[in-house]
Design an enzyme around this catalytic site. Structure first.
Site, PDB file in Angstrom:
ATOM      1  N   THR A   1     -21.583  -8.018 -15.469  1.00 30.00           N
ATOM      2  CA  THR A   1     -20.487  -7.044 -15.359  1.00 30.00           C
ATOM      3  C   THR A   1     -19.315  -7.638 -14.591  1.00 30.00           C
ATOM      4  O   THR A   1     -18.146  -7.437 -14.963  1.00 30.00           O
ATOM      5  CB  THR A   1     -21.013  -5.758 -14.670  1.00 30.00           C
ATOM      6  OG1 THR A   1     -22.126  -5.276 -15.428  1.00 30.00           O
ATOM      7  CG2 THR A   1     -19.944  -4.694 -14.603  1.00 30.00           C
TER       8      THR A   1
ATOM      9  N   LYS B   1     -12.120  -6.282  -4.729  1.00 30.49           N
ATOM     10  CA  LYS B   1     -13.425  -6.371  -4.043  1.00 30.49           C
ATOM     11  C   LYS B   1     -14.581  -6.005  -4.981  1.00 30.49           C
ATOM     12  O   LYS B   1     -15.382  -5.102  -4.723  1.00 30.49           O
ATOM     13  CB  LYS B   1     -13.447  -5.475  -2.812  1.00 30.49           C
ATOM     14  CG  LYS B   1     -12.429  -5.886  -1.733  1.00 30.49           C
ATOM     15  CD  LYS B   1     -12.638  -5.109  -0.457  1.00 30.49           C
ATOM     16  CE  LYS B   1     -11.702  -5.551   0.655  1.00 30.49           C
ATOM     17  NZ  LYS B   1     -10.292  -5.165   0.450  1.00 30.49           N
TER      18      LYS B   1
ATOM     19  N   ASP C   1       0.839  -1.204   0.000  1.00 34.67           N
ATOM     20  CA  ASP C   1       0.000   0.000   0.000  1.00 34.67           C
ATOM     21  C   ASP C   1       0.871   1.249   0.000  1.00 34.67           C
ATOM     22  O   ASP C   1       0.671   2.160   0.823  1.00 34.67           O
ATOM     23  CB  ASP C   1      -0.931  -0.008   1.226  1.00 34.67           C
ATOM     24  CG  ASP C   1      -1.908  -1.176   1.198  1.00 34.67           C
ATOM     25  OD1 ASP C   1      -2.381  -1.533   0.100  1.00 34.67           O
ATOM     26  OD2 ASP C   1      -2.187  -1.734   2.272  1.00 34.67           O
TER      27      ASP C   1
HETATM   28  O1  C5P Z   1      -1.048  -2.244   6.920  1.00 30.15           O
HETATM   29  P1  C5P Z   1      -1.990  -3.385   7.247  1.00 30.15           P
HETATM   30  O2  C5P Z   1      -1.276  -4.638   7.700  1.00 30.15           O
HETATM   31  O3  C5P Z   1      -3.075  -2.979   8.200  1.00 30.15           O
HETATM   32  O4  C5P Z   1      -2.656  -3.719   5.846  1.00 30.15           O
HETATM   33  C1  C5P Z   1      -3.612  -4.709   5.678  1.00 30.15           C
HETATM   34  C2  C5P Z   1      -4.059  -4.762   4.263  1.00 30.15           C
HETATM   35  O5  C5P Z   1      -5.175  -5.644   4.191  1.00 30.15           O
HETATM   36  C3  C5P Z   1      -4.515  -3.437   3.693  1.00 30.15           C
HETATM   37  O6  C5P Z   1      -4.219  -3.458   2.305  1.00 30.15           O
HETATM   38  C4  C5P Z   1      -6.002  -3.449   3.927  1.00 30.15           C
HETATM   39  O7  C5P Z   1      -6.702  -2.679   2.980  1.00 30.15           O
HETATM   40  C5  C5P Z   1      -6.319  -4.916   3.746  1.00 30.15           C
HETATM   41  N1  C5P Z   1      -7.510  -5.388   4.422  1.00 30.15           N
HETATM   42  C6  C5P Z   1      -7.711  -5.288   5.778  1.00 30.15           C
HETATM   43  N2  C5P Z   1      -8.859  -5.771   6.340  1.00 30.15           N
HETATM   44  C7  C5P Z   1      -9.778  -6.326   5.575  1.00 30.15           C
HETATM   45  C8  C5P Z   1      -9.574  -6.447   4.200  1.00 30.15           C
HETATM   46  C9  C5P Z   1      -8.419  -5.967   3.653  1.00 30.15           C
HETATM   47  O8  C5P Z   1      -6.873  -4.785   6.505  1.00 30.15           O
HETATM   48  N3  C5P Z   1     -10.865  -6.804   6.114  1.00 30.15           N
END
Ligand code: C5P
Length: 238
Positions: free
Chosen positions: A70, A63, A11
């Site tokens: 679509t 997601k 990210d």
């Molecule tokens: O930095 P961090 O470890 O919190 O990042 C977790 C990643 O997983 C991010 O890309 C976040 O958008 C994603 N994510 C999440 N929880 C979810 C789904 C996706 O933290 N339920």
């Protein structure tokens, strides 16, 4: 050196930062997640580069949610890229359409159950039926598997419940919200350690900031891998 249970969420601000980070981490990580935030900044080019030039596996976290036709068309387009995992929302019509779009490719469809950022109040606001979040997550996971999902995204807290479902046999559980022992929790509320998540039945864990914001991302990734290999990853109460 390969251990694709660890997926690092890239990210970072842009594609160049993503490539630089992957180079810094080197062979400590073999699987990267690219999210919606990177899509308009060349996320698919980054996916191609990491796969073709660096041999990494790619999880594209899009997601998707729309009418079946679509979703199918969108997934068919993504399947032309050499991507390993793609997320869609876990509603059965979406999952079925995604599987149809992925036909003939190696792309695995992962279903989002209920976003871990939502609590019961948010579900009420969205007119979701009564019941605990854990029960709804488990029910949605079962339905997504029945609709053909190769796996689901779930918090580590729900991984054990989902792993116990008969429909989960041979399917993947991928858990974000993981924090290595002693790491900052950032904005994640319901976290688990890498060892807990693996012990509870996760096949892959997703970690972002504790790796890419670390002063030594490669060392941070290797420390996560060591936690996944610790005795606690097999026996949570040891
Ligand atoms: O930095 P961090 O470890 O919190 O990042 C977790 C990643 O997983 C991010 O890309 C976040 O958008 C994603 N994510 C999440 N929880 C979810 C789904 C996706 O933290 N339920």
């Amino acid at each position: 050196m390969q251990d694709d249970r660890l997926i690092v969420a890239l990210d970072v601000a842009n594609v160049l930062d993503g490539l630089a980070m992957a180079e810094k981490i080197g062979d400590a990580v073999s699987f990267y997640k690219i999210g919606l935030g990177m899509l308009t900044g060349g996320g698919l080019a980054l996916a191609n580069e990491l796969k073709a030039e660096h041999g990494k596996r790619i999880f594209l976290d899009m997601k998707l949610f729309d009418i079946g036709a679509t979703v199918e068309a969108a997934v068919r387009g993504f399947a032309r890229y050499d991507i390993d995992f793609l997320t869609v929302h876990g509603d059965p019509h979406v999952v079925r359409a995604a599987r149809a779009g992925a036909e003939g490719s190696n792309l695995k469809i992962l279903a989002v159950t209920i976003l871990t950022s939502l609590d019961r109040g948010d579900l009420d606001a969205g007119c979701m039926k009564a019941g605990s979040v854990a029960d709804l997550v488990t029910e949605r996971a079962g339905r997504a598997f029945e609709a053909g999902a190769h796996g689901v995204i779930a918090s580590a807290q729900e991984a054990a419940l989902i792993r116990a479902l008969p429909q989960a046999e041979g399917r993947l559980i991928v858990t974000p919200g993981i924090r290595p022992t002693g790491a900052e929790h950032d904005d994640q509320k319901r976290t688990a350690t890498p060892a807990q998540a693996i012990a509870d039945g996760a096949d892959h864990i997703v970690i972002g900031r504790p790796v890419w914001m670390h002063p030594d991302p490669r060392a941070a990734a290797l420390a996560v891998r060591a936690e996944m290999d610790s005795p606690q990853a097999r026996h949570p109460n040891v």
